[in-house]
Design a protein around this motif. Structure first.
Motif, PDB file in Angstrom:
ATOM      1  N   TYR A  32       3.336   0.187  16.883  1.00  0.00           N
ATOM      2  CA  TYR A  32       2.614   0.568  18.091  1.00  0.00           C
ATOM      3  C   TYR A  32       1.950   1.906  17.819  1.00  0.00           C
ATOM      4  CZ  TYR A  32       5.493  -2.993  20.293  1.00  0.00           C
ATOM      5  OH  TYR A  32       6.104  -4.169  20.594  1.00  0.00           O
ATOM      6  N   ALA A  33       0.823   2.178  18.496  1.00  0.00           N
ATOM      7  CA  ALA A  33       0.123   3.439  18.281  1.00  0.00           C
ATOM      8  C   ALA A  33      -0.432   3.969  19.596  1.00  0.00           C
ATOM      9  CB  ALA A  33      -1.006   3.258  17.276  1.00  0.00           C
ATOM     10  N   GLY A  34      -0.585   5.275  19.665  1.00  0.00           N
ATOM     11  CA  GLY A  34      -1.145   5.937  20.838  1.00  0.00           C
ATOM     12  C   GLY A  34      -1.602   7.331  20.473  1.00  0.00           C
ATOM     13  N   VAL A  35      -2.186   8.022  21.448  1.00  0.00           N
ATOM     14  CA  VAL A  35      -2.697   9.385  21.242  1.00  0.00           C
ATOM     15  C   VAL A  35      -1.894  10.331  22.129  1.00  0.00           C
ATOM     16  CG1 VAL A  35      -4.709  10.896  21.430  1.00  0.00           C
ATOM     17  CG2 VAL A  35      -4.997   8.515  20.718  1.00  0.00           C
ATOM     18  N   PHE A  36      -1.467  11.434  21.555  1.00  0.00           N
ATOM     19  CA  PHE A  36      -0.746  12.453  22.319  1.00  0.00           C
ATOM     20  C   PHE A  36      -1.709  13.168  23.260  1.00  0.00           C
ATOM     21  CE2 PHE A  36       2.502  12.178  18.996  1.00  0.00           C
ATOM     22  CZ  PHE A  36       3.645  12.255  19.766  1.00  0.00           C
ATOM     23  N   GLN A  37      -1.252  13.404  24.494  1.00  0.00           N
ATOM     24  CA  GLN A  37      -2.010  14.147  25.492  1.00  0.00           C
ATOM     25  C   GLN A  37      -1.254  15.434  25.805  1.00  0.00           C
ATOM     26  OE1 GLN A  37      -4.995  13.051  26.546  1.00  0.00           O
ATOM     27  NE2 GLN A  37      -4.694  11.256  25.231  1.00  0.00           N
ATOM     28  N   ARG A  43       6.200  24.269  29.562  1.00  0.00           N
ATOM     29  CA  ARG A  43       6.833  25.302  28.764  1.00  0.00           C
ATOM     30  C   ARG A  43       7.014  24.789  27.333  1.00  0.00           C
ATOM     31  NH1 ARG A  43      12.960  26.748  29.037  1.00  0.00           N
ATOM     32  NH2 ARG A  43      12.845  24.559  28.624  1.00  0.00           N
ATOM     33  N   GLY A  44       6.624  25.541  26.358  1.00  0.00           N
ATOM     34  CA  GLY A  44       6.855  25.193  24.964  1.00  0.00           C
ATOM     35  C   GLY A  44       5.863  24.224  24.360  1.00  0.00           C
ATOM     36  N   CYS A  45       4.629  24.175  24.839  1.00  0.00           N
ATOM     37  CA  CYS A  45       3.569  23.345  24.245  1.00  0.00           C
ATOM     38  C   CYS A  45       3.982  21.873  24.161  1.00  0.00           C
ATOM     39  CB  CYS A  45       3.183  23.857  22.875  1.00  0.00           C
ATOM     40  SG  CYS A  45       2.586  25.537  22.899  1.00  0.00           S
ATOM     41  N   LEU A  46       4.062  21.208  25.283  1.00  0.00           N
ATOM     42  CA  LEU A  46       4.507  19.827  25.366  1.00  0.00           C
ATOM     43  C   LEU A  46       3.322  18.868  25.298  1.00  0.00           C
ATOM     44  CD1 LEU A  46       6.899  17.872  25.919  1.00  0.00           C
ATOM     45  CD2 LEU A  46       6.354  18.121  28.341  1.00  0.00           C
ATOM     46  N   HIS A  47       3.472  17.822  24.488  1.00  0.00           N
ATOM     47  CA  HIS A  47       2.504  16.725  24.398  1.00  0.00           C
ATOM     48  C   HIS A  47       3.255  15.423  24.637  1.00  0.00           C
ATOM     49  CE1 HIS A  47      -0.151  19.678  22.657  1.00  0.00           C
ATOM     50  NE2 HIS A  47      -1.110  18.780  22.540  1.00  0.00           N
ATOM     51  N   ILE A  48       2.589  14.470  25.317  1.00  0.00           N
ATOM     52  CA  ILE A  48       3.211  13.187  25.640  1.00  0.00           C
ATOM     53  C   ILE A  48       2.321  12.049  25.168  1.00  0.00           C
ATOM     54  CG2 ILE A  48       3.896  11.653  27.530  1.00  0.00           C
ATOM     55  CD1 ILE A  48       4.792  14.082  29.064  1.00  0.00           C
ATOM     56  N   CYS A  49       2.950  11.020  24.610  1.00  0.00           N
ATOM     57  CA  CYS A  49       2.266   9.796  24.202  1.00  0.00           C
ATOM     58  C   CYS A  49       3.005   8.623  24.831  1.00  0.00           C
ATOM     59  CB  CYS A  49       2.255   9.668  22.682  1.00  0.00           C
ATOM     60  SG  CYS A  49       1.482   8.149  22.103  1.00  0.00           S
ATOM     61  N   ASP A  50       2.290   7.794  25.602  1.00  0.00           N
ATOM     62  CA  ASP A  50       2.878   6.605  26.203  1.00  0.00           C
ATOM     63  C   ASP A  50       2.509   5.391  25.371  1.00  0.00           C
ATOM     64  OD1 ASP A  50       4.162   7.751  28.440  1.00  0.00           O
ATOM     65  OD2 ASP A  50       2.247   7.861  29.503  1.00  0.00           O
ATOM     66  N   LEU A  51       3.514   4.660  24.923  1.00  0.00           N
ATOM     67  CA  LEU A  51       3.307   3.411  24.193  1.00  0.00           C
ATOM     68  C   LEU A  51       3.763   2.271  25.098  1.00  0.00           C
ATOM     69  CD1 LEU A  51       4.724   4.374  20.684  1.00  0.00           C
ATOM     70  CD2 LEU A  51       2.366   4.477  21.473  1.00  0.00           C
ATOM     71  N   ALA A  64       6.631  15.351  22.428  1.00  0.00           N
ATOM     72  CA  ALA A  64       6.688  16.244  21.270  1.00  0.00           C
ATOM     73  C   ALA A  64       6.530  17.677  21.754  1.00  0.00           C
ATOM     74  CB  ALA A  64       5.598  15.898  20.271  1.00  0.00           C
ATOM     75  N   ARG A  65       7.464  18.513  21.407  1.00  0.00           N
ATOM     76  CA  ARG A  65       7.411  19.923  21.781  1.00  0.00           C
ATOM     77  C   ARG A  65       7.058  20.742  20.548  1.00  0.00           C
ATOM     78  NH1 ARG A  65       8.492  22.029  26.361  1.00  0.00           N
ATOM     79  NH2 ARG A  65       9.660  20.276  27.183  1.00  0.00           N
ATOM     80  N   GLY A  66       6.050  21.604  20.689  1.00  0.00           N
ATOM     81  CA  GLY A  66       5.608  22.430  19.573  1.00  0.00           C
ATOM     82  C   GLY A  66       4.532  21.772  18.733  1.00  0.00           C
ATOM     83  N   LEU A  67       3.915  20.704  19.215  1.00  0.00           N
ATOM     84  CA  LEU A  67       2.926  19.948  18.446  1.00  0.00           C
ATOM     85  C   LEU A  67       1.690  20.762  18.056  1.00  0.00           C
ATOM     86  CD1 LEU A  67       2.710  17.147  17.287  1.00  0.00           C
ATOM     87  CD2 LEU A  67       1.580  16.408  19.358  1.00  0.00           C
ATOM     88  N   PRO A  68       1.096  21.583  18.926  1.00  0.00           N
ATOM     89  CA  PRO A  68      -0.084  22.336  18.486  1.00  0.00           C
ATOM     90  C   PRO A  68       0.220  23.281  17.335  1.00  0.00           C
ATOM     91  CG  PRO A  68       0.135  22.461  20.857  1.00  0.00           C
ATOM     92  CD  PRO A  68       1.386  21.814  20.322  1.00  0.00           C
ATOM     93  N   HIS A  69       1.457  23.686  17.223  1.00  0.00           N
ATOM     94  CA  HIS A  69       1.834  24.622  16.173  1.00  0.00           C
ATOM     95  C   HIS A  69       2.109  23.932  14.847  1.00  0.00           C
ATOM     96  CE1 HIS A  69       1.845  27.611  19.237  1.00  0.00           C
ATOM     97  NE2 HIS A  69       2.739  26.923  19.928  1.00  0.00           N
ATOM     98  N   LEU A  70       2.011  22.609  14.812  1.00  0.00           N
ATOM     99  CA  LEU A  70       2.246  21.902  13.560  1.00  0.00           C
ATOM    100  C   LEU A  70       1.185  22.242  12.522  1.00  0.00           C
ATOM    101  CD1 LEU A  70       3.374  18.371  14.740  1.00  0.00           C
ATOM    102  CD2 LEU A  70       4.767  20.225  13.892  1.00  0.00           C
ATOM    103  N   ALA A  71      -0.012  22.609  12.985  1.00  0.00           N
ATOM    104  CA  ALA A  71      -1.069  22.967  12.044  1.00  0.00           C
ATOM    105  C   ALA A  71      -0.675  24.208  11.247  1.00  0.00           C
ATOM    106  CB  ALA A  71      -2.380  23.202  12.787  1.00  0.00           C
ATOM    107  N   GLU A  72       0.091  25.084  11.859  1.00  0.00           N
ATOM    108  CA  GLU A  72       0.573  26.296  11.179  1.00  0.00           C
ATOM    109  C   GLU A  72       2.065  26.158  10.931  1.00  0.00           C
ATOM    110  OE1 GLU A  72      -0.795  26.772  14.478  1.00  0.00           O
ATOM    111  OE2 GLU A  72      -2.793  26.673  13.630  1.00  0.00           O
ATOM    112  N   PHE A  73       2.478  24.998  10.464  1.00  0.00           N
ATOM    113  CA  PHE A  73       3.904  24.690  10.304  1.00  0.00           C
ATOM    114  C   PHE A  73       4.572  25.671   9.359  1.00  0.00           C
ATOM    115  CE2 PHE A  73       7.522  22.442   8.527  1.00  0.00           C
ATOM    116  CZ  PHE A  73       8.123  21.985   9.673  1.00  0.00           C
ATOM    117  N   LYS A  74       5.649  26.227   9.830  1.00  0.00           N
ATOM    118  CA  LYS A  74       6.445  27.151   9.024  1.00  0.00           C
ATOM    119  C   LYS A  74       7.856  26.578   8.935  1.00  0.00           C
ATOM    120  CE  LYS A  74       3.873  31.151  10.684  1.00  0.00           C
ATOM    121  NZ  LYS A  74       2.912  30.465  11.503  1.00  0.00           N
ATOM    122  N   THR A  75       8.548  26.919   7.889  1.00  0.00           N
ATOM    123  CA  THR A  75       9.890  26.371   7.712  1.00  0.00           C
ATOM    124  C   THR A  75      10.850  26.858   8.788  1.00  0.00           C
ATOM    125  OG1 THR A  75      10.396  28.155   6.176  1.00  0.00           O
ATOM    126  CG2 THR A  75       9.653  26.062   5.233  1.00  0.00           C
TER     127      THR A  75
END
Length: 150
Positions: A32-37, A43-51, A64-75
């Motif tokens: 299944y596939a969808g797009v995060f909104q 609080r905490g940069c929340l994104h939701i995807c409904d499948l 998904a919490r923290g999704l926008p920060h994945l582009a600057e992913f740090k360990t």
């Protein structure tokens, strides 16, 4: 008529297997596939995807919490993902996203997996640009990897 009960294993093992089969009843396809909104004011940069599942007319919500920060992913920072809408479970499964190594020029990818005893729910999150000059978005792909006979 076949009897699914196997008395050679523990009752808890049989219960886990039957519970997993009930959870997987709504998944008729292998993926299944969808797009995060983004969720504004969360609080905490929340994104939701409904499948939307085809098996029982249900939906599976992936948060998904923290999704926008994945582009600057740090360990040190670990974005998390939660699956809501799986039947029978008292608590929604939660795990951390793991980065996937990509070739230069390829979009960023992250993965997470959820063990369901007789199957694995493999979640992939991919970054993409919908149009030139637009801001990037995140795609969610959920694959159901079933054991033989499930």
């Amino acid at each position: 008529m076949t009897n699914r009960t196997d008395y050679t294993t523990s009752p808890f093992e049989n219960l886990r297997t039957e519970t997993a089969r009930l959870i997987l009843a709504g998944f008729r396809r292998d993926s299944y596939a969808g797009v995060f909104q983004p969720v504004p004011n969360a609080r905490g940069c929340l994104h939701i995807c409904d499948l939307f599942l085809d098996g029982l007319g249900r939906r599976l919500q992936i948060k998904a919490r923290g999704l926008p920060h994945l582009a600057e992913f740090k360990t040190g920072s670990r974005p998390t993902v939660v699956l809501h809408g799986l039947p029978i479970l008292v608590k929604a499964p939660r795990t951390e996203l793991v980065p996937v190594r990509c070739d230069a020029g390829a979009g960023q990818q992250f993965t997470a997996s959820f063990e369901m005893h007789v199957a694995t729910l493999q979640l992939g999150i991919l970054r993409y640009l919908p149009a030139p000059g637009a801001s990037y978005s995140w795609i969610c792909v959920l694959e159901i990897l079933r054991e033989e006979g499930c």
